[in-house]
Structures are given as C-alpha cells and as structure tokens.
Design a protein around this motif. Sequence first.
Motif, PDB file in Angstrom:
ATOM      1  N   UNK A 131       0.721   4.413  -6.926  1.00 61.27           N
ATOM      2  CA  UNK A 131      -0.578   4.904  -7.316  1.00 61.27           C
ATOM      3  C   UNK A 131      -0.720   5.716  -8.547  1.00 61.27           C
ATOM      4  N   UNK A 132      -1.428   5.525  -9.377  1.00 57.18           N
ATOM      5  CA  UNK A 132      -1.636   6.262 -10.555  1.00 57.18           C
ATOM      6  C   UNK A 132      -2.909   6.711 -10.704  1.00 57.18           C
ATOM      7  N   UNK A 133      -3.329   7.763 -10.119  1.00 57.46           N
ATOM      8  CA  UNK A 133      -4.626   8.504 -10.209  1.00 57.46           C
ATOM      9  C   UNK A 133      -5.556   8.235 -11.171  1.00 57.46           C
ATOM     10  N   UNK A 134      -5.114   8.735 -12.619  1.00 59.90           N
ATOM     11  CA  UNK A 134      -5.717   8.448 -13.595  1.00 59.90           C
ATOM     12  C   UNK A 134      -6.584   6.974 -13.691  1.00 59.90           C
ATOM     13  N   UNK A 135      -5.693   5.909 -13.359  1.00 66.31           N
ATOM     14  CA  UNK A 135      -6.114   4.688 -13.658  1.00 66.31           C
ATOM     15  C   UNK A 135      -7.009   3.918 -12.525  1.00 66.31           C
TER      16      UNK A 135
ATOM     17  N   UNK B  16       1.379  15.038  -4.188  1.00 69.25           N
ATOM     18  CA  UNK B  16       1.272  14.214  -5.251  1.00 69.25           C
ATOM     19  C   UNK B  16      -0.020  13.888  -5.789  1.00 69.25           C
ATOM     20  N   UNK B  17      -0.847  14.286  -5.039  1.00 65.70           N
ATOM     21  CA  UNK B  17      -2.378  13.810  -5.346  1.00 65.70           C
ATOM     22  C   UNK B  17      -2.828  14.232  -6.959  1.00 65.70           C
TER      23      UNK B  17
ATOM     24  N   UNK C 105       0.686  -1.167   0.051  1.00 66.34           N
ATOM     25  CA  UNK C 105       0.080   0.072  -0.232  1.00 66.34           C
ATOM     26  C   UNK C 105       1.003   1.359   0.068  1.00 66.34           C
ATOM     27  N   UNK C 106       0.038   2.569   0.020  1.00 68.57           N
ATOM     28  CA  UNK C 106       0.880   3.589  -0.111  1.00 68.57           C
ATOM     29  C   UNK C 106       1.478   3.838   1.274  1.00 68.57           C
TER      30      UNK C 106
ATOM     31  N   UNK D 241       2.982   8.006  -8.746  1.00 70.19           N
ATOM     32  CA  UNK D 241       3.871   7.883  -7.874  1.00 70.19           C
ATOM     33  C   UNK D 241       4.265   6.488  -7.703  1.00 70.19           C
ATOM     34  N   UNK D 242       5.447   6.233  -7.642  1.00 70.51           N
ATOM     35  CA  UNK D 242       6.071   4.736  -7.409  1.00 70.51           C
ATOM     36  C   UNK D 242       6.943   4.539  -6.196  1.00 70.51           C
ATOM     37  N   UNK D 243       6.424   3.800  -5.197  1.00 70.35           N
ATOM     38  CA  UNK D 243       7.386   3.603  -3.921  1.00 70.35           C
ATOM     39  C   UNK D 243       8.029   2.239  -4.138  1.00 70.35           C
TER      40      UNK D 243
END
Length: 187
Positions: free
Chosen positions: A120-124, A158-159, A82-83, A163-165
């Motif tokens: 997380x990739x908000x548009x997806x 980053x909202x 998770x984030x 972003x990739x952790x």
Amino acid sequence: MNNTAVIYTSIYGSTKRYAQWIGQELSCPVIERKDFSLQDFPRYDTIIYGGGLYAGGVSGIKFITKNWSSLSAKKVILFTCGLADPDDPDNISHIQNSLSQVLSEEMLTRIHLFHLRGSIDYPHLNFRHKCMMAMLRKMLLRKAPLDLREEDLLFLETYGKAIDFTSIESIRPLINVTVESAPGLKE
C-alpha cells in the motif's frame, strides 16, 4: 504450447506484480482481465486468476462467476492480494467467508485458493480507498490497546506511509499446484 494463462485485475500494482512473477515462473501468458478475450478460453487447460482484496471482496471476481460454464472443466486457481497477513488464520477465515458469499459451493470446492500479501502507498490511493483506510484507523484507535492484534498495531504504525509485503517466494505453493498434473509444465 503452454496451456496455462494468468489473468488479473490490479488497481495499485501488487496483483499485477504477482501475476507477472507467476507468468515468468510458468512461462505462460499474463493478461489483464480487460484484455482477455472469452473466445480464448478453449486455448487453456489452466486459468489462474488474481484480484486485489478490497473490503473483503476480490476485484474482478465476476470474471470467474460469470464465466464458470467455460471454466468448470478447467483447473482454476484464484489468488487474492491484500494487506491481510495470510499467516493469520482469522484473516484467511474472513477472506474465505467473503468468497463464500460470491462463489457457489461447486466453485469453492473446485477452485484452488491462495492468498498473497500486497502493498500500500497511501498518497497514491484513490479517494474511496483513502476513506476506507481512515475509517479502519478510526475504528482501531477506539479499541482498547490490549484488544489490538499485532496486525492492527502494524497498521496503525504504518498508516499514511508506503509499505510493501510482496514476496516472490510466496507464490511457490501456487506454482506447485499449477504444475501438478499439468501437461507440458515441469518444475
């Protein structure tokens, strides 16, 4: 024959990426939960299950709870993805409190837990998850700036972006626990 299987549930891909990295490191099969046959349990001494964190719950956690009678004699490793920053003790406490609502005391004692940071990739995101993230953002914006944690500030910054952790190095402790006393696995 390798007696370990990595089984996972992934919605957006981070958990799948970790499962594949773990499978490569251990040279073992990686199986999506929906494709795992319950008749295959006897083939494995170690089951690694990975699921994404969504509002504190772990996707597919019923795989463990419903099949505990088949899993209880095995080495069971659970990784969440998770984030939430796993280096933050408050995040770990929140995740463990959520798990304690679903897993029995025996399960919590026996299962090796690992928390890995995802992406997380908000548009997806699907509609439901977009709404959840929008509500979280709204809640954070209402807080006094001095009450925001570093992770909250990063979230707000980053909202709406990708972003990739994820980090292959973060699986090392899980790999080490897996190879401990596992027949046929050597690091």
